[in-house]
Motif scaffolding. Structure first.
Motif, PDB file in Angstrom:
ATOM      1  N   CYS A  67      37.981  30.715  44.052  1.00 57.19           N
ATOM      2  CA  CYS A  67      39.025  30.524  43.053  1.00 57.19           C
ATOM      3  C   CYS A  67      38.957  31.669  42.058  1.00 57.19           C
ATOM      4  N   VAL A  68      40.119  32.147  41.605  1.00 60.75           N
ATOM      5  CA  VAL A  68      40.142  33.213  40.617  1.00 60.75           C
ATOM      6  C   VAL A  68      41.019  32.800  39.444  1.00 60.75           C
ATOM      7  N   GLU A  69      40.711  33.373  38.292  1.00 64.44           N
ATOM      8  CA  GLU A  69      41.442  33.100  37.058  1.00 64.44           C
ATOM      9  C   GLU A  69      42.206  34.357  36.637  1.00 64.44           C
ATOM     10  N   LEU A  70      43.495  34.193  36.383  1.00 62.89           N
ATOM     11  CA  LEU A  70      44.303  35.251  35.805  1.00 62.89           C
ATOM     12  C   LEU A  70      44.385  35.001  34.301  1.00 62.89           C
ATOM     13  N   PHE A  71      44.036  35.999  33.496  1.00 64.04           N
ATOM     14  CA  PHE A  71      44.002  35.806  32.051  1.00 64.04           C
ATOM     15  C   PHE A  71      44.519  37.058  31.353  1.00 64.04           C
ATOM     16  N   ALA A  72      44.804  36.914  30.067  1.00 63.66           N
ATOM     17  CA  ALA A  72      45.320  38.028  29.276  1.00 63.66           C
ATOM     18  C   ALA A  72      44.693  37.993  27.894  1.00 63.66           C
ATOM     19  N   LYS A  73      44.668  39.157  27.242  1.00 63.87           N
ATOM     20  CA  LYS A  73      44.099  39.276  25.901  1.00 63.87           C
ATOM     21  C   LYS A  73      45.064  40.042  25.000  1.00 63.87           C
ATOM     22  N   SER A  74      45.053  39.684  23.720  1.00 62.67           N
ATOM     23  CA  SER A  74      45.827  40.426  22.727  1.00 62.67           C
ATOM     24  C   SER A  74      45.352  40.026  21.335  1.00 62.67           C
ATOM     25  N   THR A  79      48.250  34.521  46.837  1.00 58.99           N
ATOM     26  CA  THR A  79      48.336  35.957  46.589  1.00 58.99           C
ATOM     27  C   THR A  79      48.560  36.250  45.106  1.00 58.99           C
ATOM     28  N   PHE A  80      48.219  37.438  44.688  1.00 57.45           N
ATOM     29  CA  PHE A  80      48.513  37.936  43.342  1.00 57.45           C
ATOM     30  C   PHE A  80      48.265  39.452  43.361  1.00 57.45           C
ATOM     31  N   ILE A  81      48.815  40.324  42.567  1.00 59.09           N
ATOM     32  CA  ILE A  81      49.934  40.067  41.676  1.00 59.09           C
ATOM     33  C   ILE A  81      51.099  40.842  42.282  1.00 59.09           C
ATOM     34  N   LEU A  82      52.001  40.131  42.963  1.00 61.56           N
ATOM     35  CA  LEU A  82      53.015  40.735  43.827  1.00 61.56           C
ATOM     36  C   LEU A  82      54.002  41.600  43.054  1.00 61.56           C
ATOM     37  N   ALA A  83      54.459  41.146  41.899  1.00 61.99           N
ATOM     38  CA  ALA A  83      55.489  41.886  41.161  1.00 61.99           C
ATOM     39  C   ALA A  83      55.000  43.281  40.782  1.00 61.99           C
ATOM     40  N   TYR A 134      49.135  46.172  36.110  1.00 60.53           N
ATOM     41  CA  TYR A 134      48.936  44.734  36.039  1.00 60.53           C
ATOM     42  C   TYR A 134      49.179  44.249  34.609  1.00 60.53           C
ATOM     43  N   LEU A 135      49.861  43.118  34.467  1.00 57.15           N
ATOM     44  CA  LEU A 135      50.063  42.501  33.158  1.00 57.15           C
ATOM     45  C   LEU A 135      49.004  41.458  32.848  1.00 57.15           C
ATOM     46  N   MET A 136      48.144  41.167  33.831  1.00 59.77           N
ATOM     47  CA  MET A 136      47.073  40.192  33.639  1.00 59.77           C
ATOM     48  C   MET A 136      45.772  40.747  34.197  1.00 59.77           C
ATOM     49  N   SER A 137      44.681  40.236  33.683  1.00 60.88           N
ATOM     50  CA  SER A 137      43.356  40.556  34.200  1.00 60.88           C
ATOM     51  C   SER A 137      42.913  39.460  35.157  1.00 60.88           C
ATOM     52  N   LEU A 138      41.837  39.729  35.873  1.00 62.38           N
ATOM     53  CA  LEU A 138      41.352  38.791  36.888  1.00 62.38           C
ATOM     54  C   LEU A 138      39.849  38.676  36.830  1.00 62.38           C
ATOM     55  N   ARG A 139      39.366  37.429  36.919  1.00 65.35           N
ATOM     56  CA  ARG A 139      37.940  37.197  37.116  1.00 65.35           C
ATOM     57  C   ARG A 139      37.759  36.080  38.140  1.00 65.35           C
ATOM     58  N   LEU A 141      32.990  37.463  37.780  1.00 65.74           N
ATOM     59  CA  LEU A 141      33.089  38.915  37.858  1.00 65.74           C
ATOM     60  C   LEU A 141      34.518  39.337  37.542  1.00 65.74           C
ATOM     61  N   ASP A 142      34.696  40.224  36.552  1.00 66.14           N
ATOM     62  CA  ASP A 142      35.999  40.788  36.245  1.00 66.14           C
ATOM     63  C   ASP A 142      36.334  41.856  37.284  1.00 66.14           C
ATOM     64  N   LEU A 143      37.479  41.675  37.960  1.00 62.37           N
ATOM     65  CA  LEU A 143      37.843  42.580  39.055  1.00 62.37           C
ATOM     66  C   LEU A 143      38.952  43.544  38.665  1.00 62.37           C
ATOM     67  N   ILE A 144      39.948  43.070  37.980  1.00 65.76           N
ATOM     68  CA  ILE A 144      41.023  43.948  37.531  1.00 65.76           C
ATOM     69  C   ILE A 144      41.292  43.676  36.060  1.00 65.76           C
ATOM     70  N   HIS A 145      41.867  44.668  35.390  1.00 69.93           N
ATOM     71  CA  HIS A 145      42.146  44.547  33.958  1.00 69.93           C
ATOM     72  C   HIS A 145      43.604  44.888  33.701  1.00 69.93           C
ATOM     73  N   GLU A 146      44.220  44.129  32.832  1.00 70.31           N
ATOM     74  CA  GLU A 146      45.615  44.397  32.503  1.00 70.31           C
ATOM     75  C   GLU A 146      45.758  45.822  31.990  1.00 70.31           C
ATOM     76  N   GLY A 147      46.847  46.452  32.411  1.00 73.55           N
ATOM     77  CA  GLY A 147      47.072  47.847  32.049  1.00 73.55           C
ATOM     78  C   GLY A 147      46.647  48.829  33.125  1.00 73.55           C
TER      79      GLY A 147
END
Length: 233
Positions: free
Chosen positions: A58-65, A80-84, A92-97, A39-45
């Motif tokens: 477990c979750v995966e942090l990923f990016a697209k371009s 934890t994520f994404i603290l910055a 967010y600079l990364m997406s999450l699933r 399940l995609d939970l957050i999206h970069e941007g």
């Protein structure tokens, strides 16, 4: 949510030095939720509305371009994520699933920022956490820049063997090969060729199971470097 409901979160380095009153304030509007796999939970941007804590799964942090996608990191309990992004009130600079059925704690970003302003020990813990994250990124970048694909894979297999290998050198890959390839900056085809290259060094592969029958030979090829491979400094 009561702090007593979250002993594993309270034990995190990020939160363990907080005063009880600050921790209670941060967790006041936090909530636990279970999500299904893939399940995609957050999206970069998107704006960083929450600090997430992985409690189970477990979750995966990923990016697209430009039509490409890459796995950036995998987060396991308790992480934890994404603290910055939360601290900067930025996107967010990364997406999450989710990679598996996962239980996540969602902490409102505004609560975290307010605690940063009012709790000096929490501020110091955040500085330590961000410093650790920065050093981890530098090590990953050094591995990508200074090693061949075969050397990257060899060092990753040595780490997995140390972390989860049995007495006979067998272990199961923690992720599917497509995800592993993406983590290492490879294509699946390149990963397959790299596994074949490692056969003379005692690497046996059977689906998701791997056996290292000659660790010394693999170490000679991989040349592990604590300034890249050590995970705790």
């Amino acid at each position: 949510m009561r702090p007593s409901d979250l002993p594993q979160v309270r034990a995190l380095r990020l939160f363990e030095s907080m005063s009880d009153s600050s921790f209670t304030a941060v967790m006041q509007a936090a909530y636990l939720q279970t999500f299904p796999a893939q399940l995609d939970l957050i999206h970069e941007g998107e704006p960083a509305d929450f600090l997430y804590v992985v409690i189970e799964g477990c979750v995966e942090l990923f990016a697209k371009s430009n039509g490409r996608e890459a796995t950036m990191a995998m987060v396991h309990p308790v992480g934890t994520f994404i603290l910055a992004a939360v601290l900067k009130d930025a996107v967010y600079l990364m997406s999450l699933r989710t990679c598996a059925r996962s239980k996540l704690l969602l902490i409102p970003a505004q609560n975290v920022r307010e605690a940063l302003e009012g709790d000096d020990q929490f501020a110091r813990a955040i500085a330590q956490e961000l410093a650790g994250c920065y050093r981890a990124v530098v090590k990953e970048y050094k591995s990508l820049k200074l090693r061949t694909s075969v050397e990257q894979l060899a060092n990753r297999l040595l780490h997995y063997n140390k972390e989860r290998g049995d007495a006979n050198g067998w272990f199961e890959l923690p992720y599917d090969k497509k995800t592993l390839a993406s983590l290492l900056g490879m294509t699946p085809e390149n990963l397959s060729r790299s596994f074949n290259t490692l056969k003379p060094y005692g690497v046996e592969v059977n689906g998701s199971l791997v056996r290292l029958s000659d660790v010394k030979a693999l170490e000679t090829l991989a040349k592990p470097n604590p300034l890249i491979d050590e995970r705790t400094n």
